[in-house]
Design an enzyme around this catalytic site. Structure first.
Site, PDB file in Angstrom:
ATOM      1  N   ARG A 136     -90.620  46.886 -24.004  1.00 49.89           N
ATOM      2  CA  ARG A 136     -90.189  45.545 -23.595  1.00 49.89           C
ATOM      3  C   ARG A 136     -89.635  44.741 -24.772  1.00 49.89           C
ATOM      4  NH1 ARG A 136     -95.510  43.478 -20.918  1.00 49.89           N
ATOM      5  NH2 ARG A 136     -96.375  45.141 -22.223  1.00 49.89           N
ATOM      6  N   GLY A 188    -102.181  40.578 -26.283  1.00 51.97           N
ATOM      7  CA  GLY A 188    -101.113  41.553 -26.442  1.00 51.97           C
ATOM      8  C   GLY A 188     -99.785  40.845 -26.624  1.00 51.97           C
ATOM      9  N   ASP A 218    -108.418  36.702 -23.156  1.00 56.84           N
ATOM     10  CA  ASP A 218    -107.007  37.042 -23.127  1.00 56.84           C
ATOM     11  C   ASP A 218    -106.195  35.751 -23.062  1.00 56.84           C
ATOM     12  OD1 ASP A 218    -104.650  38.593 -22.741  1.00 56.84           O
ATOM     13  OD2 ASP A 218    -104.824  38.274 -20.583  1.00 56.84           O
ATOM     14  N   ASP A 247    -102.175  35.546 -22.086  1.00 49.00           N
ATOM     15  CA  ASP A 247    -101.168  35.512 -21.026  1.00 49.00           C
ATOM     16  C   ASP A 247    -101.804  35.676 -19.649  1.00 49.00           C
ATOM     17  OD1 ASP A 247     -98.084  36.763 -22.440  1.00 49.00           O
ATOM     18  OD2 ASP A 247     -99.704  35.665 -23.396  1.00 49.00           O
TER      19      ASP A 247
END
Length: 403
Positions: free
Chosen positions: A229, A273, A184, A186
């Site tokens: 968001r 993401g 991942d 972030d």
């Protein structure tokens, strides 16, 4: 051999380490009709402990062997302990495992608790070595005779009580076969969340941060929460992305981890993401082999509040891992996945080894192991790579960039 127990002599030398101790002892033993059964050697702060188990039959004068070993010890100003016995040379017990302990600091009580849990599970510690003394202390134990799942569950309880990290992995070829790292971005490869940095520019940080936190805990559908968001960013000048890109900071130890694994010919991938407008720069900077992320839609120099194409969500991350493995020609069983949020769960469970890195509770519970210290390069210790090996490789390459 007729299968009856062999007569054996265990020779244990202890004292100040220096070059030639092992050579001197074996040169002396070579004068006798002996067979080497086992050897163990360890050096701690300049003190050597060398154990040699030899087998002999009626043709060997064990008294002379004993005297010769004592002369070696006297000449080297070392202590020697000798004991005879019988050894059937049976294979090591079932369930060979690596138990890796990370602590900052690592207290004796933690080691006592972990060793006690291993014994309570009917297992034996065959070997112990230190892999690192900073930024955390890392101790690895080779354990035999344990059920992996049962031992992992017991050590997870002990680790939580002692505030250390403990990983349990199968030993042998299984561990050495790991060849693809997928992680991942972030709050894992980088510090913080890119969408929150963008939200600062758009003036909606608090609202976005609340949704992000709920999504990471698994309380909200990731795709829906991402679209919600991103919609809040509608109208933001695209120049804000350049500013965010400059503000992104790698996690401590990230460069060391990627650099070391690339030297060992691992393939490295990121799946996020987040957004290609940021991850593409990371790919170029770190020399990453594969990547997948979402793309923010931009029109007339402004963010539209939408993403382009299908969203990389929880299922999408697992699919990306499988695709990267195919492209690299590597079985999924030889992959390592690293993540911190609920949208990483499918990826962590699909990989040969899933590591929860400073993760939410739901992720720590589901992953194979967890790391809860803020140093990404501690992942290397779980793969059996020591701090000394990392430093030696860096010293041989004067152009090594600092973390």
């Amino acid at each position: 051999m007729d299968g009856s127990p062999q007569r054996t002599l265990l020779i244990t030398l202890t004292g100040r380490d220096r070059p030639g101790v092992t050579s001197r002892l074996f040169t002396t033993l070579a004068e006798f009709p002996l067979t080497v059964v086992d050897v163990e050697q360890v050096v701690i702060r300049g003190r050597l402990v060398l154990g040699v188990l030899v087998a002999y039959d009626g043709g060997a004068d064990i008294g002379q062997v004993w005297q010769a070993a004592e002369r070696v010890a006297t000449d080297l100003d070392m202590e020697v302990e000798l004991s005879t016995g019988r050894d059937k040379s049976v294979p090591r017990r079932r369930g060979r495992l690596h138990v890796t302990v990370l602590g900052a600091p690592l207290k004796p009580a933690a080691m006592a608790g972990i060793a006690g849990r291993i014994a309570a599970n009917g297992a034996n510690i065959d070997r112990i070595e230190r892999l690192a003394h900073y930024p955390v202390t890392c101790i690895e134990m080779d354990v035999s005779g344990a059920d992996p799942e049962g031992l992992r569950a017991a050590l997870a309880v002990e680790a939580a009580e002692r505030q250390v990290d403990v990983a349990v992995q199968p030993g042998g070829l299984h561990r050495r076969a790991k060849r693809l790292i997928v992680m991942d971005v972030d709050s894992t490869l980088i510090q913080g969340e890119v969408i929150e940095l963008l939200a600062e520019h758009a003036g909606c940080l608090d609202e976005v941060a609340k949704v992000t936190e709920a999504a990471m805990r698994g309380e909200l559908d990731f795709e829906g929460s991402l679209r919600e968001r991103v919609a809040l960013l509608a109208g933001l000048d695209a120049a804000a992305i350049d500013d965010v890109r400059r503000k992104v900071r790698l996690a401590s130890g990230a460069r060391t981890m990627v650099r070391t694994l690339k030297r060992l010919d691992y393939k490295f991938a990121i799946v996020s993401g987040g957004f290609t407008q940021v991850t593409d720069a990371l790919v170029e900077d770190l020399g990453i082999d594969y990547s997948a992320a979402n793309t923010l839609e931009i029109a007339n120099g402004k963010l539209t509040g939408r993403v382009v194409g299908p969203v990389i969500d929880r299922a999408g991350k697992a699919t990306a891992l499988e695709r990267f493995a195919r492209e690299a020609g590597i079985p999924v069983s030889q992959t390592v996945a690293i993540g911190d949020g609920a949208n990483d769960l499918d990826m962590l469970q699909a990989a040969g080894l899933g590591i929860a890195y400073n993760a939410k509770p739901v992720v720590r519970q589901a992953a194979d192991t967890a790391v809860n210290v803020p140093y990404l390069d501690t992942i290397l210790f779980l793969l059996g790579i020591s701090r000394e090996e990392i430093e030696a490789a860096d010293a041989a390459d004067p152009g090594t960039p600092a973390d």
